[in-house]
Scaffold this active site. Structure first.
Site, short mmCIF file in Angstrom:
data_model
loop_
_atom_site.label_atom_id
_atom_site.label_comp_id
_atom_site.label_asym_id
_atom_site.label_seq_id
_atom_site.Cartn_x
_atom_site.Cartn_y
_atom_site.Cartn_z
N HIS A 388 0.81 -1.22 0.00
CA HIS A 388 0.00 0.00 0.00
C HIS A 388 0.84 1.28 0.00
CE1 HIS A 388 -0.37 -0.50 4.68
NE2 HIS A 388 0.70 0.21 4.40
N TYR A 417 -9.62 -25.21 15.62
CA TYR A 417 -10.85 -24.87 14.90
C TYR A 417 -10.57 -24.10 13.61
CZ TYR A 417 -10.45 -20.07 16.65
OH TYR A 417 -10.01 -18.80 16.92
N SER A 437 -8.14 -12.76 12.23
CA SER A 437 -8.87 -12.56 10.98
C SER A 437 -8.16 -11.52 10.12
CB SER A 437 -10.30 -12.09 11.28
OG SER A 437 -10.99 -13.06 12.03
#
Length: 616
Positions: A388, A417, A437
């Site tokens: 960026h 998980y 995330s």
């Protein structure tokens, strides 16, 4: 498509006046329609949930109108207050036009809302991020490396210390768990083991990596205090202070190295600092060189730092070496041929001519120092690189690449998980990164840009070259201008130094003024009239940024430019601060002589008009 054609980067930007809006709209609509059909084609036998009767309901209509109103308001706020990066009149912060492939790549993938922490939730974009990491490795000539996208360069720098801290503490864990692998080594020798030797020994540890990590600095904070100091140039980004804080190294162990007159790390100061700590029995945990400093665009002597590092290695002194190329990393593409081989210095000019890198065929860039610094980057243990910034990708997309993929084991975590340890998947990311995330859209954005513009002289090299030449055009203009005439007074203008890359810092001073506070006020006031803080940014014909060099951060480095502006050393000793204007020339258009001739008189006129309000 004719493969004999070369790329024209001007087709890849929306343009200052939205000149390429039709092509942008066409692809944008195509991506959206593909997404619409993708939804419809997943069990097309299913009935519509949002039926005609629902759409005709008054509450439904009211909700749509409310949403339209909100977006009308949002668009108005954006148009009124967003910084006009896109214009060649903007010569400020390290931002500019963003690549259409990056924007469209982000938009297209955003519709699918993929989370690259786990392959299960992001198969397409996880594969793309894996390929972007491979692109980074090709760019840095890391045949055994690994890389990934992260939120920004700060996160990448955190990861660098994370790697260094964990790897350099593992020899003590090996001594506890499998002492035979480091038999006969003293504590000093364990502290100074080469990174490659540590990794090789770990491969012999009979699959005891998890046990070893439980005995390392990851689990035992007491291990960290023995690892030593982390050396950075005075031009360091502030994220290194945060990293030392967050990862337990301690900001007191972050040691700044003084600069030379080019605002590069001073090699004599570096050697003296290392010798001082070694003589006291304090090891060097790691060392950072910067390629593209955030305030000056300077490029440290990576090759000479490595020579020094290798000399110490012969005497058993080894430390982690990181290159912070968040800003300048993409510039390495200008040195790579179409096969990603580093171009010989004697062939570089011909390659530039062959690929139309510069309008000015005699542009004197790179210097020997710059060329050698970029060439030596491949020997660093890890490198920060931000798409960026000079990748012209929308935020947020930072990145890091490591020289040896095996280094990942020192920082890995496995959440059952999200991913299963030991199960090979095409693109496992979450176990080896700092974030949880993370956006798959960012990966798609970078991937698309890299597919259109390869990371070599035929692709990104052209874009990097345009930015560098634009900076040299501005530097030459300032150097030749020497002064502005304002209200019958001369206001002198001096560039800080010849650009290593694409940043031009400069300072103004009224003729006869020897007061540093007055000089600083003039530059601060001009900035306030030429920044996003000015009363009406959209009537502003010249927009820039600024910075301050304090004695605490820069020692006496600013004395050279102060001398050229007739400010005595006693003033520097008293005020201990210099305010500069700072122009990151990322615009991909100011390299064109005709475009530069069109814009620079407008910029000059605007500067003189503002100075007339300040100089009486």
């Amino acid at each position: 498509m004719n493969n004999n054609n070369s790329l024209d980067y001007k087709a890849l930007f929306l343009g200052p006046n939205s000149e390429n809006s039709n092509a942008f709209s066409e692809i944008l609509n195509s991506l959206f329609q593909d997404h619409v059909y993708w939804r419809k084609n997943f069990h097309p036998e299913d009935p519509d949930v949002i039926t005609s009767s629902v759409k005709n309901d008054e509450n439904f209509k009211y909700t749509l109108e409310k949403m339209k109103s909100v977006f009308d308001d949002m668009s108005k706020k954006l148009r009124q207050n967003a910084t006009p990066w896109h214009s060649p009149r903007y010569l400020g912060h390290m931002n500019s036009e963003t690549l259409v492939p990056g924007l469209l790549g982000y938009f297209g993938a955003m519709l699918y809302n993929l989370n690259n922490v786990a392959y299960e939730s992001s198969e397409p974009t996880s594969i793309m991020e894996k390929e972007v990491g491979e692109d980074f490795c090709k760019l840095m000539e890391y045949p055994k490396g690994w890389g990934h996208i992260c939120a920004d360069g700060s996160i990448a720098n955190y990861e660098a210390i994370w790697y260094a801290r964990n790897l350099k503490s593992l020899p003590f864990a090996i001594e506890e768990v499998e002492p035979e692998l480091v038999k006969g080594k003293s504590k000093w020798e364990l502290l100074n083991m080469p990174i490659e030797d540590i990794i090789n020994i770990l491969e012999l540890s009979n699959n005891k990596m998890d046990i070893l990590k439980s005995h390392s600095a990851r689990s035992l904070a007491t291990e960290i205090q023995d690892l030593g100091v982390w050396l950075v140039p005075e031009t360091k980004h502030y994220s290194w202070l945060k990293a030392a804080d967050i990862l337990g190294i301690g900001t007191h162990n972050l040691v700044p190295i003084k600069l030379d007159n080019h605002y590069r790390m001073n090699l004599t100061e570096l050697k003296n600092t290392i010798d001082s700590y070694i003589s006291k029995g304090t090891p060097i945990l790691g060392l950072v060189a910067v390629v593209g400093t955030t305030e000056e665009g300077a490029v440290d002597y990576v090759d000479k730092i490595l020579e020094l590092k290798n000399q110490y290695a012969k005497n058993g002194i080894n430390f982690y070496f990181h290159v912070d190329a968040a800003y300048g990393g993409y510039a390495r593409s200008i040195f790579l041929d179409e096969n990603y081989n580093f171009i010989d210095k004697n062939d570089l000019k011909n390659k530039f001519i062959e690929n139309n890198i510069f309008y000015n065929k005699n542009l004197n860039w790179p210097s020997e120092d710059i060329y050698n610094a970029f060439k030596a980057m491949k020997y660093a243990d890890s490198i920060t690189i931000d798409p960026h910034k000079m990748g012209y990708i929308p935020y947020s997309a930072g990145g890091i690449v490591i020289k040896d993929k095996r280094m990942r084991d020192s920082i890995s975590y496995f959440a059952s998980y999200v991913f299963e340890k030991g199960v090979e998947v095409p693109a496992l990311l979450g176990a080896f990164i700092m974030e949880g995330s993370k956006s798959g859209a960012a990966a798609a954005s970078v991937w698309a840009a890299h597919r259109v513009l390869p990371l070599n002289v035929t692709g990104y090299g052209k874009l990097i070259g345009a930015s560098i030449e634009g900076a040299y055009n501005l530097y030459d203009y300032i150097s030749n201008k020497k002064y502005f005439t304002v209200n019958d007074k001369k206001v002198y203008v001096e560039p800080l130094t010849i650009p290593d890359f694409n940043m031009v810092d400069f300072v103004l001073n009224v003729e006869g003024n020897k007061d540093l506070n007055s000089l600083n006020k003039l530059n601060e006031d001009l900035y306030n009239l030429s920044s996003i803080f000015s009363p009406d940014i959209y009537s502003n014909g010249f927009v820039t940024s600024h910075t301050d060099f304090s004695m605490g951060d820069y020692s006496d480095s600013p004395l050279d430019i102060l001398q050229r502006l007739n400010i005595p050393k006693e003033e520097w000793d008293k005020v201990k601060n210099l305010t500069l204007l700072r122009a990151c020339v990322l615009s991909p258009f100011l390299n064109d002589p005709e475009v530069f001739k069109e814009y620079i008189p407008k910029v000059e006129s605007n500067i003189i008009r503002k100075l007339s309000l300040l100089v009486k």
